[in-house]
Design a protein around this motif. Structure first.
Motif, short mmCIF file in Angstrom:
data_model
loop_
_atom_site.label_atom_id
_atom_site.label_comp_id
_atom_site.label_asym_id
_atom_site.label_seq_id
_atom_site.Cartn_x
_atom_site.Cartn_y
_atom_site.Cartn_z
N UNK A 59 0.86 -1.19 0.00
CA UNK A 59 0.00 0.00 0.00
C UNK A 59 0.89 1.24 0.00
N UNK A 60 0.77 2.06 -1.02
CA UNK A 60 1.58 3.29 -1.12
C UNK A 60 0.98 4.41 -0.28
N UNK A 61 0.55 4.10 0.91
CA UNK A 61 -0.04 5.11 1.77
C UNK A 61 -1.45 4.73 2.18
N UNK A 92 3.46 -4.39 3.01
CA UNK A 92 4.49 -3.40 2.71
C UNK A 92 3.85 -2.03 2.77
N UNK A 93 4.35 -1.16 3.67
CA UNK A 93 3.74 0.16 3.86
C UNK A 93 4.83 1.21 4.01
N UNK A 94 4.52 2.49 3.69
CA UNK A 94 5.53 3.54 3.78
C UNK A 94 5.71 4.16 5.16
N UNK A 95 5.09 3.59 6.20
CA UNK A 95 5.30 4.15 7.52
C UNK A 95 4.22 3.77 8.51
N UNK A 99 -0.01 -9.81 11.91
CA UNK A 99 0.85 -10.23 10.81
C UNK A 99 1.96 -9.19 10.63
N UNK A 100 3.06 -9.57 9.97
CA UNK A 100 4.19 -8.64 9.86
C UNK A 100 3.92 -7.47 8.91
N UNK A 101 4.37 -6.30 9.34
CA UNK A 101 4.37 -5.10 8.50
C UNK A 101 5.82 -4.74 8.20
N UNK A 102 6.08 -4.39 6.95
CA UNK A 102 7.42 -4.00 6.52
C UNK A 102 7.36 -2.57 6.00
N UNK A 103 8.16 -1.70 6.57
CA UNK A 103 8.17 -0.30 6.15
C UNK A 103 9.21 -0.09 5.05
N UNK A 104 8.84 0.68 4.05
CA UNK A 104 9.79 1.04 2.99
C UNK A 104 9.71 2.54 2.74
N UNK A 105 10.80 3.16 2.34
CA UNK A 105 10.81 4.61 2.14
C UNK A 105 10.24 4.98 0.77
N UNK A 106 8.93 5.08 0.69
CA UNK A 106 8.27 5.35 -0.59
C UNK A 106 8.75 6.68 -1.16
N UNK A 107 9.21 6.65 -2.41
CA UNK A 107 9.75 7.84 -3.05
C UNK A 107 9.80 7.64 -4.55
#
Length: 354
Positions: A104-106, A132-135, A150-158
């Motif tokens: 999800x991109x936000x 997969x989420x940006x924050x 369940x696991x959440x993984x943060x990625x620096x969406x840019x």
């Protein structure tokens, strides 16, 4: 590692990401839509081409064959509100060798939600093995629909690569490109639709001083947006021209009524601009520390936006510190770091499933 993404379309910032990710894994991407289907987007927007991965167009039968014939280690479904996304989640979760992630991109809670929508999300979202989420903002939003942890993984969406952050052009050169003559430049960017809130910005800036102009990038002035002698519309700008506009600006304003993320806002922050954002922009809520690296205002509140703009005009030197802090905060928010965060998530979710 074999990885497949199901995505809405070949958005340029995503294609840049997939091209880099494809250097580290055997990657396929299935698009729900092609550029010619998206009439609200300028054709020039789709300027980046796939180089390191295979592309497919989603069609029910061909997708079924693709999903059943290839032994994917990871399936990433971008979004959760379309029929293809629902199809992909159901197909891949039946394959024991495939870990399924929703990306999800936000996203953030903005008020009342129709019970039918809430029910649908509570049925669809648990189909994934992880997210997969940006924050934190988006993690908190999606967690509302999950009964099981369940696991959440943060990625620096840019949309910015490391090379983009090194882009150097003088303020004078950038302003000359746009033939700017006003000493103070406020900018914004986005599709010329009401959701972007440009009408709120227009009203909030009705009494700008004569030395200030506003540049709205994204298209020609729509009929519903009144003319203003110091509002300018440079049209659609490719990534290089957008960088140029950022370098020419003194302030970036993002007055959206709602934005799932808000890439233009995070780009402006990364380029060291002081920013004002509405509080229904996920990037704004996630990235801005109010009056430290930017300013948040109540969505749709003309007076609040007016006051913030005029605060900037009165205290421009102090506001430059907001921009410097924002640039510092976002230096590691690059496509390269986004790729590494995904690879780490892929490795972790595979370990969990063994």
């Amino acid at each position: 590692m074999k990885v497949v993404f199901l995505a809405h379309s070949p958005a340029p910032y995503r294609v840049e990401f997939w091209n880099q990710l494809g250097q580290y894994c055997d990657l396929s991407v299935v698009y729900e839509h092609l550029p010619q289907d998206l009439l609200h987007r300028a054709p020039e927007w789709f300027s980046v081409r796939a180089e390191t991965y295979r592309e497919y167009l989603y069609e029910h039968q061909t997708f079924r064959m693709l999903a059943e014939s290839a032994a994917y280690d990871i399936a990433v479904v971008c979004g959760y509100s379309s029929i293809p996304a629902w199809d992909a989640l159901n197909r891949f979760r039946k394959r024991k060798e495939t870990a399924v992630l929703i990306s999800a991109d936000g996203g953030m809670m903005t008020g009342w939600e129709h019970p039918a929508k809430r029910w649908a999300k509570s049925v669809i979202l648990p189909l994934a093995d992880g997210y997969l989420v940006p924050g934190d903002v988006t993690e908190q939003y999606l967690s509302r629909y999950l009964q099981e942890k369940k696991p959440f993984y943060h990625y620096p969406f840019t949309s910015l690569k490391e090379a983009d952050l090194k882009y150097d052009i003088s303020r004078e050169t950038a302003r000359a490109y746009f033939d700017m003559h006003h000493p103070v430049i406020i900018s914004s960017a986005g599709q010329m639709i009401r959701r972007k809130g440009f009408d709120v910005l227009r009203e909030a800036c009705s009494d700008l001083p004569e030395d200030t102009a506003v540049y709205l990038a994204g298209g020609p002035r729509p009929d519903w947006l009144e003319e203003h002698p110091r509002f300018f519309y440079p049209g659609f700008l490719d990534p290089l021209k957008m960088k140029c506009l950022m370098k020419a600006s003194d302030l970036f304003v993002f007055p959206v009524r709602y934005d799932t993320w808000g890439l233009a806002l995070s780009e402006a922050m990364a380029y060291g601009l002081p920013v004002i954002s509405s509080d229904r922009c996920t990037a704004g809520v996630q990235l801005i520390r109010d009056h430290e690296n930017g300013v948040l205002v109540k969505t749709g509140n003309v007076q609040a936006l007016h006051d913030a703009v005029h605060e900037f005009l009165k205290h421009r030197i102090a506001w430059k510190q907001y921009g410097r802090q924002a640039e510092k905060d976002l230096q590691n928010r690059t496509v390269e770091q986004m790729v590494q965060a995904h690879l780490e998530a892929f490795r972790d979710i595979r370990r969990r499933r063994k």
